[in-house]
Write a protein that holds these residues in place. Sequence first.
Motif, PDB file in Angstrom:
ATOM      1  N   LYS A   1       0.816  -1.218   0.000  1.00  0.00           N
ATOM      2  CA  LYS A   1       0.000   0.000   0.000  1.00  0.00           C
ATOM      3  C   LYS A   1       0.853   1.273   0.000  1.00  0.00           C
ATOM      4  O   LYS A   1       0.331   2.374  -0.106  1.00  0.00           O
ATOM      5  CB  LYS A   1      -0.945   0.015   1.213  1.00  0.00           C
ATOM      6  N   MET A   2       2.165   1.125   0.107  1.00  0.00           N
ATOM      7  CA  MET A   2       3.078   2.269   0.100  1.00  0.00           C
ATOM      8  C   MET A   2       3.376   2.694  -1.332  1.00  0.00           C
ATOM      9  O   MET A   2       3.259   1.913  -2.267  1.00  0.00           O
ATOM     10  CB  MET A   2       4.385   1.899   0.805  1.00  0.00           C
ATOM     11  N   ASP A   3       3.744   3.959  -1.500  1.00  0.00           N
ATOM     12  CA  ASP A   3       4.193   4.463  -2.801  1.00  0.00           C
ATOM     13  C   ASP A   3       5.661   4.840  -2.651  1.00  0.00           C
ATOM     14  O   ASP A   3       6.001   5.940  -2.231  1.00  0.00           O
ATOM     15  CB  ASP A   3       3.368   5.674  -3.231  1.00  0.00           C
ATOM     16  N   THR A   4       6.518   3.886  -2.985  1.00  0.00           N
ATOM     17  CA  THR A   4       7.961   4.080  -2.780  1.00  0.00           C
ATOM     18  C   THR A   4       8.580   5.013  -3.815  1.00  0.00           C
ATOM     19  O   THR A   4       9.761   5.340  -3.707  1.00  0.00           O
ATOM     20  CB  THR A   4       8.687   2.715  -2.803  1.00  0.00           C
ATOM     21  N   THR A   5       7.777   5.481  -4.789  1.00  0.00           N
ATOM     22  CA  THR A   5       8.318   6.461  -5.744  1.00  0.00           C
ATOM     23  C   THR A   5       8.324   7.863  -5.140  1.00  0.00           C
ATOM     24  O   THR A   5       8.946   8.768  -5.686  1.00  0.00           O
ATOM     25  CB  THR A   5       7.486   6.481  -7.052  1.00  0.00           C
ATOM     26  N   VAL A   6       7.637   8.038  -4.013  1.00  0.00           N
ATOM     27  CA  VAL A   6       7.578   9.345  -3.347  1.00  0.00           C
ATOM     28  C   VAL A   6       8.666   9.404  -2.285  1.00  0.00           C
ATOM     29  O   VAL A   6       8.882   8.445  -1.542  1.00  0.00           O
ATOM     30  CB  VAL A   6       6.183   9.564  -2.709  1.00  0.00           C
ATOM     31  N   ASP A   7       9.345  10.524  -2.201  1.00  0.00           N
ATOM     32  CA  ASP A   7      10.377  10.735  -1.177  1.00  0.00           C
ATOM     33  C   ASP A   7       9.676  10.976   0.157  1.00  0.00           C
ATOM     34  O   ASP A   7       8.893  11.925   0.287  1.00  0.00           O
ATOM     35  CB  ASP A   7      11.237  11.943  -1.552  1.00  0.00           C
ATOM     36  N   PRO A   8       9.916  10.132   1.169  1.00  0.00           N
ATOM     37  CA  PRO A   8       9.235  10.289   2.460  1.00  0.00           C
ATOM     38  C   PRO A   8       9.528  11.638   3.125  1.00  0.00           C
ATOM     39  O   PRO A   8       8.726  12.115   3.922  1.00  0.00           O
ATOM     40  CB  PRO A   8       9.745   9.124   3.307  1.00  0.00           C
ATOM     41  N   CYS A   9      10.642  12.257   2.776  1.00  0.00           N
ATOM     42  CA  CYS A   9      10.961  13.567   3.357  1.00  0.00           C
ATOM     43  C   CYS A   9      10.108  14.671   2.734  1.00  0.00           C
ATOM     44  O   CYS A   9       9.892  15.709   3.359  1.00  0.00           O
ATOM     45  CB  CYS A   9      12.442  13.888   3.165  1.00  0.00           C
TER      46      CYS A   9
ATOM     47  N   ASP B   1       6.799  14.036   1.263  1.00  0.00           N
ATOM     48  CA  ASP B   1       5.386  13.777   1.560  1.00  0.00           C
ATOM     49  C   ASP B   1       5.270  12.388   2.188  1.00  0.00           C
ATOM     50  O   ASP B   1       5.050  11.392   1.495  1.00  0.00           O
ATOM     51  CB  ASP B   1       4.558  13.875   0.275  1.00  0.00           C
ATOM     52  N   PHE B   2       5.431  12.348   3.490  1.00  0.00           N
ATOM     53  CA  PHE B   2       5.439  11.053   4.171  1.00  0.00           C
ATOM     54  C   PHE B   2       4.102  10.329   4.036  1.00  0.00           C
ATOM     55  O   PHE B   2       4.064   9.117   3.858  1.00  0.00           O
ATOM     56  CB  PHE B   2       5.802  11.201   5.653  1.00  0.00           C
ATOM     57  N   TYR B   3       2.996  11.075   4.121  1.00  0.00           N
ATOM     58  CA  TYR B   3       1.675  10.444   4.007  1.00  0.00           C
ATOM     59  C   TYR B   3       1.525   9.761   2.650  1.00  0.00           C
ATOM     60  O   TYR B   3       1.087   8.625   2.565  1.00  0.00           O
ATOM     61  CB  TYR B   3       0.570  11.487   4.213  1.00  0.00           C
ATOM     62  N   ARG B   4       1.879  10.451   1.577  1.00  0.00           N
ATOM     63  CA  ARG B   4       1.792   9.868   0.233  1.00  0.00           C
ATOM     64  C   ARG B   4       2.740   8.675   0.121  1.00  0.00           C
ATOM     65  O   ARG B   4       2.403   7.673  -0.492  1.00  0.00           O
ATOM     66  CB  ARG B   4       2.110  10.943  -0.805  1.00  0.00           C
ATOM     67  N   PHE B   5       3.925   8.762   0.732  1.00  0.00           N
ATOM     68  CA  PHE B   5       4.881   7.653   0.730  1.00  0.00           C
ATOM     69  C   PHE B   5       4.274   6.436   1.433  1.00  0.00           C
ATOM     70  O   PHE B   5       4.307   5.326   0.925  1.00  0.00           O
ATOM     71  CB  PHE B   5       6.181   8.075   1.424  1.00  0.00           C
ATOM     72  N   ALA B   6       3.683   6.652   2.614  1.00  0.00           N
ATOM     73  CA  ALA B   6       3.174   5.544   3.429  1.00  0.00           C
ATOM     74  C   ALA B   6       1.857   4.974   2.902  1.00  0.00           C
ATOM     75  O   ALA B   6       1.620   3.772   3.023  1.00  0.00           O
ATOM     76  CB  ALA B   6       2.997   6.000   4.871  1.00  0.00           C
TER      77      ALA B   6
END
Length: 176
Positions: free
Chosen positions: A4-12, A14-19
């Motif tokens: 369910k994570m989006d690993t293409t997003v940098d957690p730094c 947009d952590f919510y979008r990443f998670a």
Amino acid sequence: ILAKMDTTVDPCDDFYRFACGTYLEETVIPDDRTRTSMFSVLGDKLEEQLRGLLEGEMHQEEPQPFKMAKSVFQSCMNTGLIESLGLEPLKRILKELGGWPVLEGTAWSGSGFKWYETMYKFRGKGYSVDYLVDFSVTTDLRNSSYRVLDLDQPGLGMAREYLMKGTDDPDVQAYF
């Protein structure tokens, strides 16, 4: 969770979008719900698995609680038998519990009726005792170090807000 994570997003950034990004993109709220979550998805899967277990055949080697749960579930789902028996089982049980004035009319006598004896009968048959009177032990409102007996009216089974709509309301009609 990883799916369910989006690993293409940098957690730094947009952590919510990443998670939760893939969950947000792939999840559709079902028509019968106003919201959804991973917990509701897991709950639905669990309910589906549980139903499969309860609908399955009973086997002699199964533990007694499993057999009992299957038996109760399957008997509740046997609508053909329930419809053929009609109200007679309920009427018989009510009679054994002391009768009900609504059903017996003038044949019912309140003389000798003791609510606490009816509670014992309910308990003896395995029913909850809060159908006639809500009876509980609770903290005293005046002194929290004491416990008191609390007697109250029983729950109505359907929320008061629905019942206030009157007997013409489709939800209320379905309840009765």
